[in-house]
Design a protein around this motif. Structure first.
Motif, PDB file in Angstrom:
ATOM      1  N   TYR A   1       0.838  -1.204   0.000  1.00 62.48           N
ATOM      2  CA  TYR A   1       0.000   0.000   0.000  1.00 62.48           C
ATOM      3  C   TYR A   1       0.877   1.260   0.000  1.00 62.48           C
ATOM      4  O   TYR A   1       0.655   2.185  -0.792  1.00 62.48           O
ATOM      5  CB  TYR A   1      -0.922  -0.001   1.219  1.00 62.48           C
ATOM      6  CG  TYR A   1      -1.944   1.120   1.213  1.00 62.48           C
ATOM      7  CD1 TYR A   1      -3.229   0.899   0.745  1.00 62.48           C
ATOM      8  CD2 TYR A   1      -1.604   2.393   1.679  1.00 62.48           C
ATOM      9  CE1 TYR A   1      -4.169   1.932   0.729  1.00 62.48           C
ATOM     10  CE2 TYR A   1      -2.529   3.422   1.656  1.00 62.48           C
ATOM     11  CZ  TYR A   1      -3.810   3.191   1.179  1.00 62.48           C
ATOM     12  OH  TYR A   1      -4.720   4.212   1.156  1.00 62.48           O
ATOM     13  N   SER A   2       1.865   1.296   0.874  1.00 65.41           N
ATOM     14  CA  SER A   2       2.753   2.458   0.960  1.00 65.41           C
ATOM     15  C   SER A   2       3.519   2.656  -0.338  1.00 65.41           C
ATOM     16  O   SER A   2       3.673   3.792  -0.815  1.00 65.41           O
ATOM     17  CB  SER A   2       3.733   2.289   2.127  1.00 65.41           C
ATOM     18  OG  SER A   2       3.057   2.141   3.347  1.00 65.41           O
ATOM     19  N   ASN A   3       3.989   1.557  -0.913  1.00 65.51           N
ATOM     20  CA  ASN A   3       4.752   1.648  -2.152  1.00 65.51           C
ATOM     21  C   ASN A   3       3.877   2.138  -3.307  1.00 65.51           C
ATOM     22  O   ASN A   3       4.270   3.034  -4.059  1.00 65.51           O
ATOM     23  CB  ASN A   3       5.371   0.297  -2.493  1.00 65.51           C
ATOM     24  CG  ASN A   3       6.218   0.351  -3.741  1.00 65.51           C
ATOM     25  OD1 ASN A   3       5.815  -0.127  -4.789  1.00 65.51           O
ATOM     26  ND2 ASN A   3       7.390   0.955  -3.661  1.00 65.51           N
ATOM     27  N   PHE A   4       2.684   1.569  -3.434  1.00 65.98           N
ATOM     28  CA  PHE A   4       1.772   2.011  -4.494  1.00 65.98           C
ATOM     29  C   PHE A   4       1.371   3.468  -4.308  1.00 65.98           C
ATOM     30  O   PHE A   4       1.135   4.187  -5.275  1.00 65.98           O
ATOM     31  CB  PHE A   4       0.518   1.131  -4.512  1.00 65.98           C
ATOM     32  CG  PHE A   4       0.707  -0.211  -5.182  1.00 65.98           C
ATOM     33  CD1 PHE A   4       1.968  -0.760  -5.384  1.00 65.98           C
ATOM     34  CD2 PHE A   4      -0.393  -0.937  -5.611  1.00 65.98           C
ATOM     35  CE1 PHE A   4       2.134  -1.984  -5.994  1.00 65.98           C
ATOM     36  CE2 PHE A   4      -0.247  -2.172  -6.227  1.00 65.98           C
ATOM     37  CZ  PHE A   4       1.017  -2.698  -6.421  1.00 65.98           C
TER      38      PHE A   4
ATOM     39  N   PRO B   1      12.719   2.282  -3.883  1.00 70.85           N
ATOM     40  CA  PRO B   1      12.020   1.245  -3.107  1.00 70.85           C
ATOM     41  C   PRO B   1      11.402   1.800  -1.825  1.00 70.85           C
ATOM     42  O   PRO B   1      11.814   1.473  -0.710  1.00 70.85           O
ATOM     43  CB  PRO B   1      13.131   0.237  -2.816  1.00 70.85           C
ATOM     44  CG  PRO B   1      14.375   1.067  -2.739  1.00 70.85           C
ATOM     45  CD  PRO B   1      14.187   2.162  -3.764  1.00 70.85           C
ATOM     46  N   ILE B   2      10.410   2.642  -1.979  1.00 71.79           N
ATOM     47  CA  ILE B   2       9.802   3.323  -0.840  1.00 71.79           C
ATOM     48  C   ILE B   2       8.701   2.466  -0.211  1.00 71.79           C
ATOM     49  O   ILE B   2       8.023   1.692  -0.905  1.00 71.79           O
ATOM     50  CB  ILE B   2       9.232   4.688  -1.275  1.00 71.79           C
ATOM     51  CG1 ILE B   2       8.830   5.529  -0.066  1.00 71.79           C
ATOM     52  CG2 ILE B   2       8.060   4.520  -2.243  1.00 71.79           C
ATOM     53  CD1 ILE B   2       8.472   6.964  -0.407  1.00 71.79           C
ATOM     54  N   GLY B   3       8.542   2.576   1.106  1.00 76.99           N
ATOM     55  CA  GLY B   3       7.377   2.007   1.776  1.00 76.99           C
ATOM     56  C   GLY B   3       7.546   0.681   2.473  1.00 76.99           C
ATOM     57  O   GLY B   3       6.610   0.211   3.117  1.00 76.99           O
ATOM     58  N   GLY B   4       8.708   0.048   2.351  1.00 77.69           N
ATOM     59  CA  GLY B   4       8.899  -1.230   3.039  1.00 77.69           C
ATOM     60  C   GLY B   4       8.682  -1.068   4.531  1.00 77.69           C
ATOM     61  O   GLY B   4       9.293  -0.212   5.168  1.00 77.69           O
TER      62      GLY B   4
END
Length: 380
Positions: free
Chosen positions: A171-174, A258-261
């Motif tokens: 969700y964070s990555n999208f 690669p954001i949001g992991g």
């Protein structure tokens, strides 16, 4: 003789470095002893800290519990016991938001002695044999999965806690964000559809597993080649830890970075009920300093939480460059909710996702239930 008791979690990464560094600390402080107990990964993730604080001086905890612990007054603010120079050094050497994840209501409640996030894992030997590359995007993940033979599978840990974490990572990555304060239903449904696909492609025996179960299977057999989202464990990348070493990389991304992991790792907190807070703080300083983190903490099986350890050439060489290959994901990692009630949110959202993955609940109902849980906890 001052006797401290600590509670760690039952994996070499979560227990052995505490025992080893405590031994070193005791050699320098002969009037003090530290005894460590351990409980399961599941208990580390969600067992009430207020109960542990009645027995233990030193407590390893997960950052989503911070708000609850502060509200109940069961851990001490380290900034009232430890010098500002030590706190500043820890903050400056945080791996991504690890240090900040234990900061709440103007105080520092734990030291990030172990840093981790959800990353990806792969068996380089198996992918090379099949002439397949490590995916960097979600489209590449789908392409890789389509090319795997029937005898070799992908996997993703989807027990309730890790189903929630994987949902939040995607969700964070999208959403191109490392901060999630609310859930939008339509995007949540898109993420759930992808999770359903990944679950269906996962090795049947590992579908509702935790990360340790997946990595143990992946490192001891030849039937798991790739995991798109899993908390990184540097132990498994080291020679002779298991039969086959596992390599790690940044999460696949819909964005340019690669954001949001989702952030993991371990915080070391001190019980407000401890009779020896000063001594416990001295150990906290010792185990989190750069010498311990680059030395005994790592060599005894730990995963350091200090940036200089992550950038250390020798440590990277010994771990197949685990740290260098996942640092960008760490830098863009997203914290889970930390307000009081966040552990309940994590459990209930994970169970809702489970019901969806097992066909007991619709995608829309699941997305709406997660949205309602976020609203209930984060808009109080």
């Amino acid at each position: 003789m001052i006797k401290l008791r600590g509670i760690a979690w039952d994996h070499v990464r979560g227990f052995a470095p505490l025992v080893a560094t405590s031994k070193e600390f005791q050699q320098r402080n002969s009037e003090l002893s530290i005894i460590w107990d351990k409980h399961s990964l599941k208990d580390f993730e969600d067992f009430p800290v207020e109960i542990l604080a009645e027995t233990y001086d030193l407590i390893l905890l997960d950052h989503p519990s911070i708000g609850e612990n502060v509200k109940k007054g069961v851990i001490v603010p380290l900034d009232e016991w430890i010098s500002s120079s030590v706190l500043e050094e820890q903050a400056q050497n945080s791996v991504g938001p690890s240090y900040q994840s234990y900061h709440w209501e103007g105080h520092q409640w734990a030291f990030a002695i172990d840093a981790a996030a959800q990353v990806s894992a792969y068996r380089s030997d198996l992918l090379n044999r099949m002439d397949l590359s490590v995916p960097t995007t979600w489209d590449e993940v789908l392409n890789l999965v389509s090319k795997l033979p029937k005898t070799i599978k992908m996997a993703i840990p989807l027990n309730s806690t890790h189903a929630f974490c994987s949902f939040l990572t995607i969700y964070s990555n999208f959403n191109n964000s490392n901060s999630v304060d609310s859930i939008e239903t339509q995007l949540a449904m898109e993420v759930l559809d992808l999770l359903q696909f990944l679950s269906n492609q996962t090795h049947a025996e590992l579908r509702y597993s935790n990360p340790i179960q997946v990595l143990d299977r992946m490192s001891s057999t030849n039937d798991i080649a790739y995991v798109p989202i899993i908390f990184g464990y540097c132990n498994y990348s080291q020679a002779n830890f298991r039969t086959f070493p596992i390599h790690f990389a940044d999460i696949p991304s819909k964005q340019q970075t690669p954001i949001g992991g989702v952030l993991g790792g371990v915080g070391l907190a001190i019980s407000a009920h401890s009779k020896h807070i000063e001594a416990a703080c001295q150990y906290a300083e010792f185990v989190s300093n750069v010498q311990s983190q680059q030395g005994t903490y790592f060599t005894s099986g730990g995963q350091p939480g200090h940036l200089q350890a992550w950038s250390n050439t020798r440590i990277n060489e010994l771990s197949n460059h685990f740290f260098a290959r996942t640092i960008h994901t760490m830098e863009g990692a997203s914290m889970r909710p930390r307000a009081a009630g966040s552990i309940h949110l994590q459990e209930q959202a994970g169970q809702s996702i489970h019901r969806f993955l097992s066909g007991q609940q619709t995608c829309l109902d699941t997305a709406q239930s997660i949205c309602q849980l976020f609203d209930a906890i984060l808009t109080k």
